[in-house]
Design an enzyme around this catalytic site. Sequence first.
Site, PDB file in Angstrom:
ATOM      1  N   CYS C  52       1.206  -1.327  -0.083  1.00 53.92           N
ATOM      2  CA  CYS C  52       0.387   0.243  -0.203  1.00 53.92           C
ATOM      3  C   CYS C  52       0.702   1.550   0.279  1.00 53.92           C
ATOM      4  O   CYS C  52       1.500   1.748   0.550  1.00 53.92           O
ATOM      5  CB  CYS C  52      -0.920  -0.153   1.221  1.00 53.92           C
ATOM      6  SG  CYS C  52      -1.691   1.363   2.179  1.00 53.92           S
ATOM      7  N   CYS C  55       0.560   3.860   2.647  1.00 56.37           N
ATOM      8  CA  CYS C  55       0.846   3.772   4.208  1.00 56.37           C
ATOM      9  C   CYS C  55       2.159   3.952   4.374  1.00 56.37           C
ATOM     10  O   CYS C  55       3.209   4.040   5.401  1.00 56.37           O
ATOM     11  CB  CYS C  55       0.444   2.313   4.461  1.00 56.37           C
ATOM     12  SG  CYS C  55      -0.700   1.447   4.008  1.00 56.37           S
TER      13      CYS C  55
END
Lengths: 72, 439, 155
Positions: C52, C55
């Site tokens: 991700c 993230c």
Amino acid sequence: MLKPALVAVTLIIGLSGCSNLGVQPWEKGQLARSDMALDSEKLDLALDDHIYFSKEGSSGGRAFAGGGCGCN
Amino acid sequence: MTQKNNQINARQSKQIAGALALASCGLFATSGHATELSKKADDWKVDAALMYYGEQDRVQAVEAIGTAQKAFGDDSVLDLKLVVDSLTGASASGAVAQSSSQTFTRPSGNGQYSVAAGDTPLDDTFHDTRVQANVGWSEVLTPDWKLNVGAYGSKEFDYMSMGLNASIERGFNKDNTTLFLGTAYSFDVVDPVGGRPVDLSSMAVRDNFASEEAYRSAFDATRQSGSDNKQTADVMLGITQVLSQRWLLQANYGLSSVNGYLTDPYKVLSVVDNNGITQDLLYESRPDSRLKHSFYVMTKGALDAGVVDFSYRYNTDDWDLKSHTLETHYRYYFTGNFYGQLHLRYYQQTAANFYQPFLMADTPLPEFASADYRIGDMSAYTIGIKFGHRLSGGHEMSYRLEYYQQDPKNNGTTIPGELQNFDLFPTQKAITAQFSYSF
Amino acid sequence: MKKIWLLLSLMAAGVQAAPSLDHQVFNAQNQAVSLSEFKGKVVYVDFWASWCGPCRKSFPWMNEIQTKYQDQGLAVVAINLDTDNELAQEFLKQVPANFSVRFNPEGDVARSFDLLGMPSSFMFNRQGQLVQHHVGFYADKAAEYEQELVNLLKE
């Protein structure tokens, strides 16, 4: 002549009602792969489309929206 | 005893091989991700490709394409694209082969060219360089809504095109469903070499005139002054649905309305008698509007060591040209950083209602007619292979080789006299070779 | 009556279908530990995965707030949701974390928190009550997130 349009639009809107399809946000690791992006080979697709557009009687159809990581 | 040992060894080595394969798969998975991760998100991302396209005895083209993408913050992405292509070689004029040699006037009216007996007439006047630039901006408006806007312009010797597009995407259902609505408008200016031919006017050939002046005035009578234009308005509605952890599905509907000059100014039709002998050559004529529909369904899947997609497209329009396209790409990673890919495509179309491979001399002239095989009955297929390396720092290099074959077919026209001796629907073969680099 | 007891004991065991600190996750040593170990602090729970992108951007910020406010009683707890732990370790090698990292490869805790996207963050006050919730990580909103935590630390 606009009848096909009506059918398609109904179908697509109808499909969006299938809201129980899909996965949880943290289960998108495979879909987040760069080779799973719908535009991952956009250059190849653009070059192909250009050839087919100039050599065939019909064209178009593709779109790059959606899919992917679903992040942010 | 030795035999037993050998058996054990064989079994052991099989197990070791299995373990190694497993280990390398694990390695592959990690290293693949590692390469992707080591790329900084805020840098420019550049993709560039150089492609050669060559038809057997006909058009040769070289196309260079480059795209650059940069993210600004978390919400905005700028997309730039530049395309340059250069074309040379001959393309089918639409005229039919004859048992004697034929002479044609060049589109400019200056000079002529001959086609040998039995050969499909090709116009070799064609040389062109085209430059195209696109700019796009996408903006995440809210976590659910995304807006894309773009503009482009392209210019070649006898053609200019510019356009605008905008689309909006909305995510639903934890972003498992994306609805997409896009619209585009383009404005083209057609300014053919030697002017636009008068629809279905007869080609003036110098040999049939006593003087240069007489020929000139006859040629000028086949031309309309000034340029013409063409407008295209497109609307597309699409949905992308995540089906599972590995599969997604996309369905699109596109409506395209084209208005203006849709005739190909360089295409002609032969007018033949009942013996198949050419009596005259007429410039083609197409309607000045076309309403097209496209339906596209695609599914794409993430495999352990690869990716696969399948798509089907159906096109139909008010010229009665209908087509079916089936396409698939299958990628397999030999190692985490090296892949091979197979591309297969099958295309089939039925002729536009005014398509005719030639006109008959004893039949009244239709309002619209074209002998352009590209809007005739045809099937085509593509076979392609590609190899790619993922390099360090998120760079990638790939090579692609494709074979494309078109098989035009008779749309049910009865072939008179000597035309039966010729292949009026010749197969056309082309190859493309491409090198790409991204960083 | 028996059923009610069963239900109560299940609840006590921490089977909760809502965002709370009463959930079991794994620590780096692969031992099951409860998020309630952070009770009494202001807890910033972040759900992340190696694949991700946002993230990755959130890690330096989480390092920063952990350093800045740990003395005032802030605990940043980042729960990894990769099914393959090696991918998480690879990520942590590239983007080291100076806050608590926990693992929930089964995703059951993520399900209880009903994540809408990745990353997702949840802020708990010193009483262990959920007070704030964000989907995604946006660098230009980081100051806003920080202010929310500062307000909780002052309570």
